[in-house]
Design a protein around this motif. Structure first.
Motif, mmCIF file in Angstrom:
data_model
loop_
_atom_site.group_PDB
_atom_site.id
_atom_site.type_symbol
_atom_site.label_atom_id
_atom_site.label_comp_id
_atom_site.label_asym_id
_atom_site.label_seq_id
_atom_site.Cartn_x
_atom_site.Cartn_y
_atom_site.Cartn_z
ATOM 1 N N THR A 22 0.830 -1.204 0.000
ATOM 2 C CA THR A 22 0.000 0.000 0.000
ATOM 3 C C THR A 22 0.863 1.253 0.000
ATOM 4 O O THR A 22 0.560 2.232 -0.700
ATOM 5 C CB THR A 22 -0.934 -0.007 1.223
ATOM 6 O OG1 THR A 22 -1.713 -1.201 1.200
ATOM 7 C CG2 THR A 22 -1.867 1.179 1.214
ATOM 8 N N ALA A 23 1.935 1.241 0.772
ATOM 9 C CA ALA A 23 2.830 2.405 0.805
ATOM 10 C C ALA A 23 3.524 2.606 -0.543
ATOM 11 O O ALA A 23 3.747 3.741 -0.975
ATOM 12 C CB ALA A 23 3.868 2.230 1.910
ATOM 13 N N ALA A 24 3.862 1.509 -1.214
ATOM 14 C CA ALA A 24 4.540 1.617 -2.508
ATOM 15 C C ALA A 24 3.619 2.182 -3.580
ATOM 16 O O ALA A 24 4.072 2.857 -4.516
ATOM 17 C CB ALA A 24 5.064 0.256 -2.942
ATOM 18 N N THR A 25 2.319 1.922 -3.463
ATOM 19 C CA THR A 25 1.375 2.383 -4.491
ATOM 20 C C THR A 25 0.557 3.579 -4.021
ATOM 21 O O THR A 25 -0.470 3.885 -4.601
ATOM 22 C CB THR A 25 0.429 1.228 -4.879
ATOM 23 O OG1 THR A 25 -0.290 0.809 -3.718
ATOM 24 C CG2 THR A 25 1.189 0.075 -5.466
ATOM 25 N N ALA A 26 1.002 4.270 -2.978
ATOM 26 C CA ALA A 26 0.219 5.392 -2.450
ATOM 27 C C ALA A 26 0.237 6.593 -3.397
ATOM 28 O O ALA A 26 -0.766 7.292 -3.527
ATOM 29 C CB ALA A 26 0.756 5.801 -1.082
ATOM 30 N N MET A 27 1.341 6.833 -4.056
ATOM 31 C CA MET A 27 1.470 8.032 -4.890
ATOM 32 C C MET A 27 1.361 7.741 -6.386
ATOM 33 O O MET A 27 1.507 8.645 -7.190
ATOM 34 C CB MET A 27 2.826 8.699 -4.607
ATOM 35 C CG MET A 27 2.995 9.075 -3.148
ATOM 36 S SD MET A 27 1.701 10.145 -2.581
ATOM 37 C CE MET A 27 2.572 11.660 -2.423
ATOM 38 N N ARG A 28 1.129 6.502 -6.731
ATOM 39 C CA ARG A 28 1.017 6.151 -8.150
ATOM 40 C C ARG A 28 -0.001 5.038 -8.288
ATOM 41 O O ARG A 28 -0.312 4.343 -7.317
ATOM 42 C CB ARG A 28 2.372 5.694 -8.692
ATOM 43 C CG ARG A 28 2.930 4.471 -8.007
ATOM 44 C CD ARG A 28 4.193 3.960 -8.691
ATOM 45 N NE ARG A 28 4.781 2.871 -7.940
ATOM 46 C CZ ARG A 28 4.350 1.619 -7.947
ATOM 47 N NH1 ARG A 28 3.303 1.280 -8.658
ATOM 48 N NH2 ARG A 28 4.956 0.688 -7.234
ATOM 49 N N PRO A 29 -0.501 4.839 -9.473
ATOM 50 C CA PRO A 29 -1.430 3.720 -9.662
ATOM 51 C C PRO A 29 -0.685 2.383 -9.572
ATOM 52 O O PRO A 29 0.488 2.285 -9.934
ATOM 53 C CB PRO A 29 -2.001 3.931 -11.067
ATOM 54 C CG PRO A 29 -1.240 5.041 -11.680
ATOM 55 C CD PRO A 29 -0.390 5.683 -10.644
ATOM 56 N N ALA A 30 -1.368 1.380 -9.056
ATOM 57 C CA ALA A 30 -0.760 0.053 -8.901
ATOM 58 C C ALA A 30 -0.655 -0.642 -10.249
ATOM 59 O O ALA A 30 -1.503 -0.491 -11.129
ATOM 60 C CB ALA A 30 -1.602 -0.797 -7.957
ATOM 61 N N THR A 31 0.415 -1.403 -10.398
ATOM 62 C CA THR A 31 0.578 -2.203 -11.615
ATOM 63 C C THR A 31 -0.308 -3.440 -11.513
ATOM 64 O O THR A 31 -0.866 -3.741 -10.452
ATOM 65 C CB THR A 31 2.039 -2.624 -11.796
ATOM 66 O OG1 THR A 31 2.404 -3.464 -10.712
ATOM 67 C CG2 THR A 31 2.968 -1.418 -11.868
ATOM 68 N N GLU A 32 -0.410 -4.153 -12.623
ATOM 69 C CA GLU A 32 -1.229 -5.374 -12.633
ATOM 70 C C GLU A 32 -0.666 -6.405 -11.654
ATOM 71 O O GLU A 32 -1.423 -7.064 -10.937
ATOM 72 C CB GLU A 32 -1.279 -5.953 -14.056
ATOM 73 C CG GLU A 32 -2.180 -7.164 -14.201
ATOM 74 C CD GLU A 32 -3.649 -6.837 -13.952
ATOM 75 O OE1 GLU A 32 -4.358 -7.732 -13.448
ATOM 76 O OE2 GLU A 32 -4.097 -5.718 -14.241
#
Length: 100
Positions: free
Chosen positions: A69-79
């Motif tokens: 969640t922290a890794a994808t907080a500022m960008r959209p999540a990859t597949e």
């Protein structure tokens, strides 16, 4: 006439005392209490061990979800991240609130 010194008298050695008291009923009660204590402690530990293992696994999954969640907080999540999040959410559904 030469004088002879008076003979010294040695004191008698102290009597030997054995430290083996006779068996008392209190000893029997103490042994019963020890058995009762061990009898309640062992099943308690047997129930605590699996719960501790489960909590450790859940803490690991919760940490993985928090990292994701922290890794994808500022960008959209990859597949791949979405698939990983879905897999972890199925394993541990109580942490699904981390999806935000």
């Amino acid at each position: 006439m030469p004088s002879t010194p008076p003979a010294q008298v040695r004191p008698a050695p102290p009597p030997v005392v054995t430290l083996d008291p006779p068996h008392r009923s209190a000893d029997r009660h103490d042994r019963r209490r020890l058995r009762a204590g061990v009898g309640t402690l062992v099943p308690g530990l047997a129930l605590l061990a699996p719960m501790a293992a489960l909590l450790a696994v859940r803490a690991g999954i919760r940490g993985d979800l928090a990292d994701l969640t922290a890794a994808t907080a500022m960008r959209p999540a990859t597949e791949a991240e979405t698939v990983q999040f879905a897999r972890l959410s199925v394993i541990h559904p109580a942490t699904g609130f981390l999806a935000g």
